[in-house]
Design a protein around this motif. Structure first.
Motif, PDB file in Angstrom:
ATOM      1  N   GLN A 125       0.803  -1.218   0.000  1.00 24.97           N
ATOM      2  CA  GLN A 125       0.000   0.000   0.000  1.00 24.97           C
ATOM      3  C   GLN A 125       0.840   1.274   0.000  1.00 24.97           C
ATOM      4  N   VAL A 126       1.992   1.265   0.659  1.00 21.28           N
ATOM      5  CA  VAL A 126       2.788   2.474   0.856  1.00 21.28           C
ATOM      6  C   VAL A 126       3.993   2.476  -0.076  1.00 21.28           C
ATOM      7  N   ILE A 127       4.020   3.435  -1.005  1.00 24.40           N
ATOM      8  CA  ILE A 127       5.093   3.562  -1.992  1.00 24.40           C
ATOM      9  C   ILE A 127       5.558   5.008  -2.018  1.00 24.40           C
ATOM     10  N   TRP A 128       6.866   5.203  -2.058  1.00 27.20           N
ATOM     11  CA  TRP A 128       7.458   6.531  -2.191  1.00 27.20           C
ATOM     12  C   TRP A 128       8.338   6.560  -3.442  1.00 27.20           C
ATOM     13  N   ALA A 129       8.440   7.726  -4.080  1.00 24.23           N
ATOM     14  CA  ALA A 129       9.344   7.916  -5.211  1.00 24.23           C
ATOM     15  C   ALA A 129       9.857   9.348  -5.188  1.00 24.23           C
ATOM     16  N   SER A 130      10.998   9.592  -5.843  1.00 26.44           N
ATOM     17  CA  SER A 130      11.543  10.954  -5.886  1.00 26.44           C
ATOM     18  C   SER A 130      12.394  11.113  -7.129  1.00 26.44           C
ATOM     19  N   GLY A 131      12.671  12.390  -7.465  1.00 29.69           N
ATOM     20  CA  GLY A 131      13.467  12.647  -8.648  1.00 29.69           C
ATOM     21  C   GLY A 131      13.710  14.114  -8.900  1.00 29.69           C
ATOM     22  N   SER A 132      13.603  14.506 -10.165  1.00 29.29           N
ATOM     23  CA  SER A 132      13.973  15.852 -10.589  1.00 29.29           C
ATOM     24  C   SER A 132      12.994  16.910 -10.075  1.00 29.29           C
ATOM     25  N   GLN A 133      13.422  18.184 -10.194  1.00 31.13           N
ATOM     26  CA  GLN A 133      12.602  19.344  -9.826  1.00 31.13           C
ATOM     27  C   GLN A 133      12.212  19.345  -8.345  1.00 31.13           C
ATOM     28  N   GLY A 134      13.072  18.748  -7.500  1.00 29.36           N
ATOM     29  CA  GLY A 134      12.803  18.697  -6.069  1.00 29.36           C
ATOM     30  C   GLY A 134      11.554  17.933  -5.710  1.00 29.36           C
ATOM     31  N   THR A 135      11.208  16.912  -6.514  1.00 28.43           N
ATOM     32  CA  THR A 135       9.928  16.213  -6.395  1.00 28.43           C
ATOM     33  C   THR A 135      10.012  14.965  -5.529  1.00 28.43           C
ATOM     34  N   VAL A 136       9.027  14.825  -4.647  1.00 28.84           N
ATOM     35  CA  VAL A 136       8.822  13.598  -3.879  1.00 28.84           C
ATOM     36  C   VAL A 136       7.337  13.258  -3.983  1.00 28.84           C
ATOM     37  N   LEU A 137       7.018  11.999  -4.180  1.00 29.75           N
ATOM     38  CA  LEU A 137       5.618  11.593  -4.218  1.00 29.75           C
ATOM     39  C   LEU A 137       5.417  10.311  -3.435  1.00 29.75           C
ATOM     40  N   ASN A 138       4.197  10.145  -2.933  1.00 28.17           N
ATOM     41  CA  ASN A 138       3.887   8.915  -2.221  1.00 28.17           C
ATOM     42  C   ASN A 138       2.436   8.514  -2.448  1.00 28.17           C
ATOM     43  N   SER A 139       2.191   7.239  -2.191  1.00 26.66           N
ATOM     44  CA  SER A 139       0.849   6.679  -2.258  1.00 26.66           C
ATOM     45  C   SER A 139       0.633   5.822  -1.031  1.00 26.66           C
ATOM     46  N   THR A 140      -0.557   5.856  -0.495  1.00 17.69           N
ATOM     47  CA  THR A 140      -0.895   5.018   0.655  1.00 17.69           C
ATOM     48  C   THR A 140      -2.016   4.051   0.331  1.00 17.69           C
ATOM     49  N   ASP A 141      -2.334   3.924  -0.967  1.00 16.11           N
ATOM     50  CA  ASP A 141      -3.396   3.008  -1.376  1.00 16.11           C
ATOM     51  C   ASP A 141      -2.966   2.132  -2.564  1.00 16.11           C
ATOM     52  N   GLY A 142      -1.703   1.708  -2.539  1.00 15.78           N
ATOM     53  CA  GLY A 142      -1.219   0.795  -3.557  1.00 15.78           C
ATOM     54  C   GLY A 142      -1.024   1.397  -4.921  1.00 15.78           C
TER      55      GLY A 142
END
Length: 345
Positions: free
Chosen positions: A48-65
Protein backbone atom coordinates in the motif's frame (compact mmCIF):
# COMPACT_ATOMS: atom_id res chain seq x y z
CA UNK A 1 4.47 -37.72 -43.47
CA UNK A 2 6.68 -40.52 -42.28
CA UNK A 3 6.32 -41.62 -38.67
CA UNK A 4 9.91 -40.56 -37.87
CA UNK A 5 9.38 -37.11 -39.38
CA UNK A 6 6.13 -36.66 -37.46
CA UNK A 7 7.85 -37.68 -34.25
CA UNK A 8 10.63 -35.12 -34.77
CA UNK A 9 8.14 -32.34 -35.50
CA UNK A 10 6.10 -33.15 -32.41
CA UNK A 11 9.26 -33.31 -30.31
CA UNK A 12 10.34 -29.87 -31.55
CA UNK A 13 6.93 -28.35 -30.83
CA UNK A 14 6.86 -29.95 -27.39
CA UNK A 15 10.38 -28.74 -26.58
CA UNK A 16 9.57 -25.15 -27.63
CA UNK A 17 6.39 -25.25 -25.55
CA UNK A 18 8.24 -26.44 -22.46
CA UNK A 19 10.95 -23.78 -22.93
CA UNK A 20 8.36 -21.03 -23.23
CA UNK A 21 6.54 -22.25 -20.12
CA UNK A 22 9.80 -22.14 -18.16
CA UNK A 23 10.33 -18.45 -18.86
CA UNK A 24 8.38 -16.28 -16.39
CA UNK A 25 6.33 -13.41 -17.75
CA UNK A 26 6.01 -9.90 -16.33
CA UNK A 27 3.15 -7.43 -16.67
CA UNK A 28 3.48 -3.66 -16.15
CA UNK A 29 0.40 -1.53 -15.48
CA UNK A 30 1.03 2.22 -15.73
CA UNK A 31 -0.28 4.39 -12.88
CA UNK A 32 -1.29 8.07 -12.96
CA UNK A 33 1.07 10.11 -10.75
CA UNK A 34 0.25 13.77 -11.56
CA UNK A 35 3.91 14.68 -12.19
CA UNK A 36 6.31 14.79 -15.13
CA UNK A 37 9.46 14.55 -12.99
CA UNK A 38 12.16 12.06 -13.93
CA UNK A 39 12.00 9.46 -11.14
CA UNK A 40 15.23 7.68 -10.20
CA UNK A 41 14.51 6.67 -6.59
CA UNK A 42 11.78 4.36 -5.34
CA UNK A 43 10.94 2.73 -2.02
CA UNK A 44 8.16 0.18 -1.50
CA UNK A 45 7.31 -0.14 2.19
CA UNK A 46 4.49 -2.62 1.57
CA UNK A 47 1.73 -3.25 -0.98
CA UNK A 48 0.00 0.00 0.00
CA UNK A 49 2.79 2.47 0.86
CA UNK A 50 5.09 3.56 -1.99
CA UNK A 51 7.46 6.53 -2.19
CA UNK A 52 9.34 7.92 -5.21
CA UNK A 53 11.54 10.95 -5.89
CA UNK A 54 13.47 12.65 -8.65
CA UNK A 55 13.97 15.85 -10.59
CA UNK A 56 12.60 19.34 -9.83
CA UNK A 57 12.80 18.70 -6.07
CA UNK A 58 9.93 16.21 -6.40
CA UNK A 59 8.82 13.60 -3.88
CA UNK A 60 5.62 11.59 -4.22
CA UNK A 61 3.89 8.91 -2.22
CA UNK A 62 0.85 6.68 -2.26
CA UNK A 63 -0.90 5.02 0.65
CA UNK A 64 -3.40 3.01 -1.38
CA UNK A 65 -1.22 0.80 -3.56
CA UNK A 66 -0.64 3.39 -6.26
CA UNK A 67 -4.26 4.30 -6.99
CA UNK A 68 -3.68 7.88 -5.82
CA UNK A 69 -0.50 9.92 -5.37
CA UNK A 70 0.52 12.92 -3.29
CA UNK A 71 3.13 15.10 -5.02
CA UNK A 72 5.42 17.36 -2.98
CA UNK A 73 8.12 19.90 -3.79
CA UNK A 74 10.72 20.28 -1.04
CA UNK A 75 10.84 24.07 -0.44
CA UNK A 76 13.89 25.74 -1.98
CA UNK A 77 14.94 22.56 -3.81
CA UNK A 78 13.04 22.97 -7.07
CA UNK A 79 16.31 22.72 -9.04
CA UNK A 80 17.64 19.72 -7.14
CA UNK A 81 17.34 16.09 -8.23
CA UNK A 82 16.44 13.67 -5.43
CA UNK A 83 18.03 10.49 -6.78
CA UNK A 84 18.23 8.86 -3.33
CA UNK A 85 15.29 7.93 -1.12
CA UNK A 86 14.49 5.77 1.89
CA UNK A 87 11.15 5.40 3.66
CA UNK A 88 10.20 3.68 6.90
CA UNK A 89 6.41 4.00 6.71
CA UNK A 90 3.68 6.28 5.36
CA UNK A 91 4.90 9.22 7.45
CA UNK A 92 8.69 9.03 7.68
CA UNK A 93 11.00 9.30 4.65
CA UNK A 94 14.42 10.71 3.77
CA UNK A 95 15.70 12.08 0.44
CA UNK A 96 19.19 13.02 -0.76
CA UNK A 97 19.75 15.48 -3.58
CA UNK A 98 22.64 15.32 -6.03
CA UNK A 99 23.61 18.95 -5.41
CA UNK A 100 24.08 21.07 -2.33
CA UNK A 101 25.19 22.48 -0.03
CA UNK A 102 21.76 21.44 1.32
CA UNK A 103 21.58 17.73 0.49
CA UNK A 104 19.32 15.65 2.75
CA UNK A 105 15.77 16.26 3.96
CA UNK A 106 13.64 14.25 6.37
CA UNK A 107 9.86 14.21 6.77
CA UNK A 108 7.89 12.78 9.68
CA UNK A 109 4.43 13.77 8.45
CA UNK A 110 4.11 12.13 5.06
CA UNK A 111 5.83 14.88 3.07
CA UNK A 112 3.94 17.91 4.30
CA UNK A 113 7.04 19.45 5.88
CA UNK A 114 10.77 18.67 5.51
CA UNK A 115 13.74 19.12 7.85
CA UNK A 116 17.28 19.67 6.55
CA UNK A 117 19.45 16.92 8.10
CA UNK A 118 22.66 17.07 6.06
CA UNK A 119 24.51 19.97 4.49
CA UNK A 120 28.09 20.14 3.27
CA UNK A 121 29.96 22.75 1.23
CA UNK A 122 32.76 20.38 0.14
CA UNK A 123 33.52 21.08 -3.52
CA UNK A 124 32.63 18.29 -5.95
CA UNK A 125 29.94 16.49 -3.95
CA UNK A 126 27.34 14.63 -6.03
CA UNK A 127 25.34 12.11 -4.00
CA UNK A 128 24.44 8.97 -5.92
CA UNK A 129 22.79 6.55 -3.50
CA UNK A 130 21.51 6.32 0.06
CA UNK A 131 20.33 3.14 1.78
CA UNK A 132 19.58 1.76 5.26
CA UNK A 133 20.30 -1.64 6.79
CA UNK A 134 17.65 -1.28 9.49
CA UNK A 135 15.77 1.43 11.33
CA UNK A 136 18.85 3.43 12.30
CA UNK A 137 21.97 2.44 10.31
CA UNK A 138 22.34 4.09 6.92
CA UNK A 139 24.94 4.93 4.27
CA UNK A 140 25.07 7.58 1.55
CA UNK A 141 27.73 7.93 -1.12
CA UNK A 142 28.91 10.74 -3.39
CA UNK A 143 31.29 10.67 -6.33
CA UNK A 144 34.92 10.82 -5.35
CA UNK A 145 36.51 13.81 -3.67
CA UNK A 146 40.31 14.03 -3.46
CA UNK A 147 40.77 10.49 -4.75
CA UNK A 148 38.27 8.75 -2.47
CA UNK A 149 34.58 7.93 -2.68
CA UNK A 150 32.89 10.36 -0.32
CA UNK A 151 30.94 8.09 2.05
CA UNK A 152 28.88 9.14 5.08
CA UNK A 153 27.00 7.06 7.63
CA UNK A 154 24.28 7.50 10.24
CA UNK A 155 23.43 5.53 13.37
CA UNK A 156 20.25 7.40 14.32
CA UNK A 157 17.93 7.12 11.36
CA UNK A 158 19.39 9.89 9.23
CA UNK A 159 19.25 12.72 11.75
CA UNK A 160 23.06 12.96 12.04
CA UNK A 161 25.75 11.91 9.52
CA UNK A 162 29.50 11.32 9.86
CA UNK A 163 32.12 10.96 7.11
CA UNK A 164 33.84 7.56 6.75
CA UNK A 165 37.57 7.94 6.08
CA UNK A 166 38.51 4.26 5.74
CA UNK A 167 37.35 3.84 2.11
CA UNK A 168 40.25 2.77 -0.16
CA UNK A 169 41.48 5.16 -2.82
CA UNK A 170 39.75 5.12 -6.19
CA UNK A 171 41.25 5.59 -9.64
CA UNK A 172 40.94 8.82 -11.60
CA UNK A 173 37.59 8.70 -13.40
CA UNK A 174 36.17 5.94 -11.20
CA UNK A 175 32.63 6.94 -10.20
CA UNK A 176 29.38 5.77 -8.63
CA UNK A 177 26.26 6.01 -10.79
CA UNK A 178 23.09 7.78 -9.62
CA UNK A 179 20.81 5.94 -12.04
CA UNK A 180 18.47 4.02 -9.73
CA UNK A 181 19.49 4.51 -6.07
CA UNK A 182 20.99 1.00 -6.09
CA UNK A 183 24.77 1.30 -6.26
CA UNK A 184 24.92 0.43 -2.51
CA UNK A 185 23.53 -2.60 -0.71
CA UNK A 186 23.43 -2.52 3.11
CA UNK A 187 22.16 -5.52 5.11
CA UNK A 188 21.01 -5.88 8.75
CA UNK A 189 24.04 -8.11 9.42
CA UNK A 190 26.32 -5.12 8.83
CA UNK A 191 27.48 -6.41 5.45
CA UNK A 192 27.63 -3.55 2.94
CA UNK A 193 28.82 -3.20 -0.67
CA UNK A 194 28.97 -0.39 -3.19
CA UNK A 195 29.81 -0.59 -6.88
CA UNK A 196 31.75 1.70 -9.21
CA UNK A 197 32.11 2.35 -12.93
CA UNK A 198 33.68 4.87 -15.25
CA UNK A 199 37.39 4.24 -15.65
CA UNK A 200 37.22 1.12 -13.48
CA UNK A 201 34.48 -1.25 -12.28
CA UNK A 202 34.92 -2.59 -8.76
CA UNK A 203 32.94 -3.56 -5.67
CA UNK A 204 33.91 -2.16 -2.26
CA UNK A 205 32.75 -4.07 0.82
CA UNK A 206 32.41 -3.76 4.58
CA UNK A 207 31.42 -6.28 7.26
CA UNK A 208 31.10 -3.85 10.19
CA UNK A 209 28.23 -1.51 9.24
CA UNK A 210 30.41 0.62 6.99
CA UNK A 211 33.12 1.51 9.48
CA UNK A 212 35.98 -0.12 7.54
CA UNK A 213 36.21 -1.01 3.84
CA UNK A 214 38.16 -3.09 1.34
CA UNK A 215 37.72 -3.67 -2.41
CA UNK A 216 37.59 -6.54 -4.88
CA UNK A 217 39.40 -7.28 -8.11
CA UNK A 218 38.54 -5.17 -11.16
CA UNK A 219 35.50 -6.54 -13.00
CA UNK A 220 35.63 -6.93 -16.79
CA UNK A 221 33.07 -4.25 -17.58
CA UNK A 222 33.60 -1.79 -20.43
CA UNK A 223 35.38 1.33 -19.18
CA UNK A 224 34.20 4.80 -20.22
CA UNK A 225 32.57 7.78 -18.48
CA UNK A 226 29.12 6.28 -19.19
CA UNK A 227 29.99 2.60 -18.60
CA UNK A 228 30.45 0.22 -15.70
CA UNK A 229 28.48 -1.20 -12.80
CA UNK A 230 25.28 0.74 -12.19
CA UNK A 231 23.52 -1.45 -9.62
CA UNK A 232 24.21 -4.08 -6.97
CA UNK A 233 21.98 -6.30 -4.84
CA UNK A 234 22.40 -9.24 -2.48
CA UNK A 235 20.00 -12.08 -1.74
CA UNK A 236 21.79 -12.77 1.55
CA UNK A 237 25.24 -12.20 3.01
CA UNK A 238 26.89 -14.32 0.29
CA UNK A 239 24.91 -14.31 -2.98
CA UNK A 240 25.05 -11.06 -4.95
CA UNK A 241 24.60 -9.65 -8.46
CA UNK A 242 25.82 -6.54 -10.29
CA UNK A 243 24.52 -5.14 -13.59
CA UNK A 244 25.29 -2.17 -15.79
CA UNK A 245 26.63 -1.49 -19.24
CA UNK A 246 26.91 1.69 -21.29
CA UNK A 247 24.15 4.20 -20.69
CA UNK A 248 24.37 6.04 -24.02
CA UNK A 249 24.96 2.84 -26.03
CA UNK A 250 22.52 0.44 -24.38
CA UNK A 251 22.85 -2.19 -27.11
CA UNK A 252 26.41 -3.02 -25.96
CA UNK A 253 25.83 -6.02 -23.71
CA UNK A 254 29.20 -7.75 -23.42
CA UNK A 255 30.16 -8.16 -19.75
CA UNK A 256 27.29 -6.17 -18.22
CA UNK A 257 26.46 -8.58 -15.39
CA UNK A 258 28.35 -10.64 -12.81
CA UNK A 259 27.52 -12.68 -9.73
CA UNK A 260 29.19 -13.56 -6.43
CA UNK A 261 28.75 -16.48 -4.04
CA UNK A 262 31.14 -15.35 -1.30
CA UNK A 263 29.78 -12.01 -0.11
CA UNK A 264 31.26 -9.96 -2.92
CA UNK A 265 34.93 -10.92 -2.68
CA UNK A 266 35.04 -12.73 -6.03
CA UNK A 267 32.84 -11.91 -9.03
CA UNK A 268 32.21 -14.10 -12.08
CA UNK A 269 30.82 -12.84 -15.37
CA UNK A 270 27.32 -14.13 -16.12
CA UNK A 271 27.17 -16.93 -18.67
CA UNK A 272 24.36 -15.24 -20.59
CA UNK A 273 23.95 -11.47 -20.28
CA UNK A 274 20.91 -9.18 -20.10
CA UNK A 275 19.84 -8.04 -23.55
CA UNK A 276 21.00 -4.43 -23.08
CA UNK A 277 22.19 -1.86 -20.52
CA UNK A 278 20.42 -2.23 -17.17
CA UNK A 279 20.42 0.42 -14.45
CA UNK A 280 18.81 -1.55 -11.60
CA UNK A 281 18.96 -5.11 -10.28
CA UNK A 282 16.83 -6.59 -7.48
CA UNK A 283 16.35 -10.02 -5.91
CA UNK A 284 12.65 -10.89 -5.69
CA UNK A 285 11.03 -13.78 -3.81
CA UNK A 286 7.63 -14.85 -2.51
CA UNK A 287 9.12 -17.60 -0.33
CA UNK A 288 8.53 -20.26 -2.98
CA UNK A 289 10.08 -18.81 -6.13
CA UNK A 290 13.26 -16.75 -6.28
CA UNK A 291 14.19 -14.46 -9.17
CA UNK A 292 16.49 -11.58 -10.00
CA UNK A 293 15.12 -8.72 -12.13
CA UNK A 294 17.33 -6.33 -14.09
CA UNK A 295 15.68 -3.29 -15.64
CA UNK A 296 16.76 -0.28 -17.66
CA UNK A 297 15.40 2.30 -20.04
CA UNK A 298 15.06 -0.25 -22.88
CA UNK A 299 13.61 -3.27 -21.10
CA UNK A 300 13.74 -5.95 -18.45
CA UNK A 301 15.48 -9.32 -17.97
CA UNK A 302 14.99 -12.08 -15.41
CA UNK A 303 17.27 -14.71 -13.86
CA UNK A 304 16.23 -17.80 -11.92
CA UNK A 305 19.79 -18.82 -10.99
CA UNK A 306 21.02 -15.82 -9.01
CA UNK A 307 22.29 -13.86 -12.01
CA UNK A 308 24.27 -16.63 -13.71
CA UNK A 309 21.97 -16.57 -16.76
CA UNK A 310 19.46 -13.97 -17.98
CA UNK A 311 16.32 -14.11 -20.12
CA UNK A 312 14.78 -11.05 -21.79
CA UNK A 313 11.10 -10.77 -20.80
CA UNK A 314 9.88 -7.24 -21.57
CA UNK A 315 10.67 -4.17 -23.65
CA UNK A 316 8.98 -1.93 -21.05
CA UNK A 317 11.71 0.44 -19.86
CA UNK A 318 12.13 2.08 -16.45
CA UNK A 319 15.06 3.40 -14.42
CA UNK A 320 14.42 1.56 -11.17
CA UNK A 321 12.16 -0.98 -9.47
CA UNK A 322 11.38 -2.46 -6.06
CA UNK A 323 9.34 -5.49 -5.06
CA UNK A 324 6.65 -5.61 -2.42
CA UNK A 325 8.44 -7.51 0.39
CA UNK A 326 7.74 -11.23 0.19
CA UNK A 327 5.92 -10.94 -3.13
CA UNK A 328 6.41 -11.35 -6.88
CA UNK A 329 4.73 -7.98 -7.38
CA UNK A 330 6.19 -4.50 -7.08
CA UNK A 331 6.61 -1.08 -8.66
CA UNK A 332 8.89 0.50 -11.26
CA UNK A 333 9.64 4.19 -11.93
CA UNK A 334 11.15 6.11 -14.81
CA UNK A 335 11.01 9.19 -17.01
CA UNK A 336 8.17 11.72 -17.22
CA UNK A 337 6.65 10.75 -13.88
CA UNK A 338 6.08 7.17 -14.99
CA UNK A 339 5.30 4.64 -12.25
CA UNK A 340 3.98 1.17 -12.97
CA UNK A 341 2.87 -1.79 -10.91
CA UNK A 342 4.38 -5.10 -12.03
CA UNK A 343 3.63 -8.75 -11.46
CA UNK A 344 5.73 -11.81 -12.30
CA UNK A 345 3.81 -14.94 -13.22
Amino acid sequence: MRALDLFLVLLLVFSCSIKKENIPEIDFVELHTNTDASLRALHVVNDQVIWASGSQGTVLNSTDGGENWNVFKVPGQEKNDFRSLWAWDAKRALVFGISGPEFAFLTNNGGITWELVYQDSTKGLFFDTMVFADEVNGLAISDQVDGKSFLIRTENGGVDWQKVDSVPDVYAGEVNFAASNTCIKFQPSGHACFATGGSCSRVFYSTDFGNTWDCTQTLKFRNSPSSGIFSIDFKNSREGVVVGGTYDQPELNQNISAYSNDGGLIWTASESMPKEFRSCVQFISDGNKDYVLAIGKTGCDISDDNGKNWKFISDQGYYTLRAVPGSLTGFAAGSNGRVAKFKIH
